[in-house]
Design a protein around this motif. Structure first.
Motif, PDB file in Angstrom:
ATOM      1  N   VAL A  62       0.470  -1.106   0.330  1.00 26.59           N
ATOM      2  CA  VAL A  62       0.076  -0.071  -0.048  1.00 26.59           C
ATOM      3  C   VAL A  62       1.069   1.227   0.209  1.00 26.59           C
ATOM      4  N   ALA A  65       2.029   1.807  -3.031  1.00 29.14           N
ATOM      5  CA  ALA A  65       1.723   2.692  -3.868  1.00 29.14           C
ATOM      6  C   ALA A  65       1.140   4.053  -3.594  1.00 29.14           C
ATOM      7  N   MET A  66       1.063   4.013  -2.348  1.00 26.94           N
ATOM      8  CA  MET A  66       1.098   5.563  -2.353  1.00 26.94           C
ATOM      9  C   MET A  66       1.794   6.469  -2.715  1.00 26.94           C
ATOM     10  N   MET A  69       1.388   7.502  -6.368  1.00 25.20           N
ATOM     11  CA  MET A  69       0.121   8.000  -6.363  1.00 25.20           C
ATOM     12  C   MET A  69       1.003   9.848  -6.240  1.00 25.20           C
ATOM     13  N   ALA A  85      -6.870  11.621  -7.802  1.00 23.32           N
ATOM     14  CA  ALA A  85      -6.349  10.042  -7.961  1.00 23.32           C
ATOM     15  C   ALA A  85      -7.302   9.995  -6.775  1.00 23.32           C
ATOM     16  N   ASN A  87      -8.657   6.426  -4.598  1.00 26.25           N
ATOM     17  CA  ASN A  87      -8.147   5.095  -3.254  1.00 26.25           C
ATOM     18  C   ASN A  87      -8.642   4.689  -2.849  1.00 26.25           C
ATOM     19  N   PHE A  89      -9.393   2.138  -0.575  1.00 27.36           N
ATOM     20  CA  PHE A  89      -8.605   1.009   0.739  1.00 27.36           C
ATOM     21  C   PHE A  89      -9.880   0.036   1.214  1.00 27.36           C
ATOM     22  N   PHE A 206     -10.288   9.749  -0.867  1.00 25.98           N
ATOM     23  CA  PHE A 206      -9.931   8.603  -0.586  1.00 25.98           C
ATOM     24  C   PHE A 206     -10.894   7.369  -0.206  1.00 25.98           C
ATOM     25  N   ASP A 259      -8.786   4.248  -9.202  1.00 29.99           N
ATOM     26  CA  ASP A 259      -7.796   4.270  -9.373  1.00 29.99           C
ATOM     27  C   ASP A 259      -6.695   2.682  -9.259  1.00 29.99           C
ATOM     28  N   ARG A 260      -7.027   3.035  -7.900  1.00 31.45           N
ATOM     29  CA  ARG A 260      -6.017   2.038  -7.323  1.00 31.45           C
ATOM     30  C   ARG A 260      -6.845   1.186  -6.155  1.00 31.45           C
ATOM     31  N   LEU A 262      -6.564  -1.196  -2.802  1.00 30.03           N
ATOM     32  CA  LEU A 262      -5.989  -1.203  -2.146  1.00 30.03           C
ATOM     33  C   LEU A 262      -6.034  -2.083  -0.784  1.00 30.03           C
TER      34      LEU A 262
END
Length: 358
Positions: A62, A65-66, A69, A85, A87, A89, A206, A259-260, A262
């Protein structure tokens, strides 16, 4: 008669060389006079990551990945028509999902609460979508365009991105979640009145979710007893359990705008000592206002780390400090309010805190 003088062929290479030298010199002067394009955002990814890696444990993928980003955002090469971005979690409680957002906010904006947090568990009914987009035309409050969003924290500034956290997304109604599709796709949310919109294109979004955490915990538990423990737990299979739960709860068009995705891993007992140091560091930051400091001897450390329930992650240890360490510390501070360093140690079956010099 006009006489044309022909230039000697031996002079041609010399002139061509001079012309090339002049062109190169002009190009160098132009580059030297051209101002360098400074990055728009003033935060430093290395500084942000240093803060994250000091406080978030057991989540190396994680954090990697941060870092990726933050470097893309710093380089300012993203699609200008989308948020900076998006994301998601995933994972159980107490593993650092919300803390990661707080630390990024602290590093970029100088304060841990410098972001807009929307607790999605308060939006469990369909009609609560109006809490995000405002009341529909004709309803009370429609002209005012009231919304839960803090526009200033969301939009940030030219040099600092805004930050928004949608916490525990799976607890919101489906209609509330669908109201966010345009936010994730085009970075804009049109309020119901039709005259105002909120711009998310300068925003780090987020999303946290506990969806699938129980299924992943059950999968993990099967490998802790009986013959399965000899097979070994497969983190990749555990991630697939989370992925299946994710697709059961959310529509494909919603997931496709993220996008992600995680997954955060559970924190087992091997991380307890590191987590204790982190919690002690937080406590000493608060004690610094009184110019005091607390240290733990080995007996106190072992007592605080004696049990661990990985279902609750770091919060289990933090709760133990509040219930068992802080009362003893408070007694010592009230008995001796002068600046001092204190030591926590085990006294029978409970913790005691004493001044180091006494």
């Amino acid at each position: 008669w006009t006489v044309k003088r022909r230039m000697p062929e031996s002079a041609m290479p010399f002139i061509n060389d001079r012309l090339q030298e002049n062109q190169e010199r002009l190009a160098r002067e132009e580059r030297a006079s051209r101002p360098e394009r400074a990055p728009r955002f003033v935060f430093e990814p290395d500084a942000v990551m240093a803060r994250l890696r000091a406080r978030i444990v057991g989540q190396a993928p994680v954090l990697d990945a941060m870092e990726d980003m933050l470097r893309v955002v710093k380089a300012d090469i993203g699609d200008p028509h989308r948020p900076l971005a998006v994301n998601l979690f995933m994972g159980p409680t107490g593993v650092g999902k919300t803390e990661t957002v707080r630390l990024i906010s602290e590093a970029i904006h100088g304060r841990a609460d410098g972001f807009c947090r929307i607790d999605m568990n308060t939006l469990a009914q369909e009609h609560y979508a109006a809490a995000l987009t405002g009341a529909p035309p004709g309803y009370v409050g429609s002209k005012e365009g009231h919304t839960l969003f803090d526009v200033e924290l969301i939009q940030g500034s030219f040099s600092k991105p805004g930050i928004v956290l949608f916490d525990e997304l799976e607890k919101a109604s489906t209609e509330v979640i669908r109201s966010l599709l345009n936010v994730l796709e085009s970075g804009r949310l049109l309020l119901s009145g039709g005259t105002r919109s909120i711009d998310f294109r300068n925003t780090l979004i987020f999303i946290t979710s506990n969806v699938g955490a129980r299924e992943a915990g059950d999968y993990r538990a099967r490998f802790q007893h009986g013959w399965r423990r000899w097979l070994g737990l497969s983190p990749r299979r555990e991630d697939r359990v989370l992925e299946r739960a994710l697709h059961r709860r959310f529509d494909p068009e919603f997931i496709n705008r993220i996008d992600r995705v995680l997954p955060f891993q559970r924190l087992d007992a091997t991380w307890l000592d590191t987590l204790l140091d982190i919690e002690l560091g937080k406590l000493n930051q608060r004690l610094a206002r009184r110019r005091a400091r607390l240290e733990l001897d080995n007996s106190a450390r072992q007592f605080l780390c004696r049990v661990h329930d990985d279902r609750f992650g770091a919060r289990d240890l933090a709760r133990r400090l509040r219930a068992e360490l802080e009362p003893a510390l408070a007694r010592a501070l009230l008995d001796r309010p002068a600046d001092d360093t204190f030591l926590a140690l085990l006294d029978g079956d409970r913790l005691s805190v004493v001044p180091v010099d006494g």
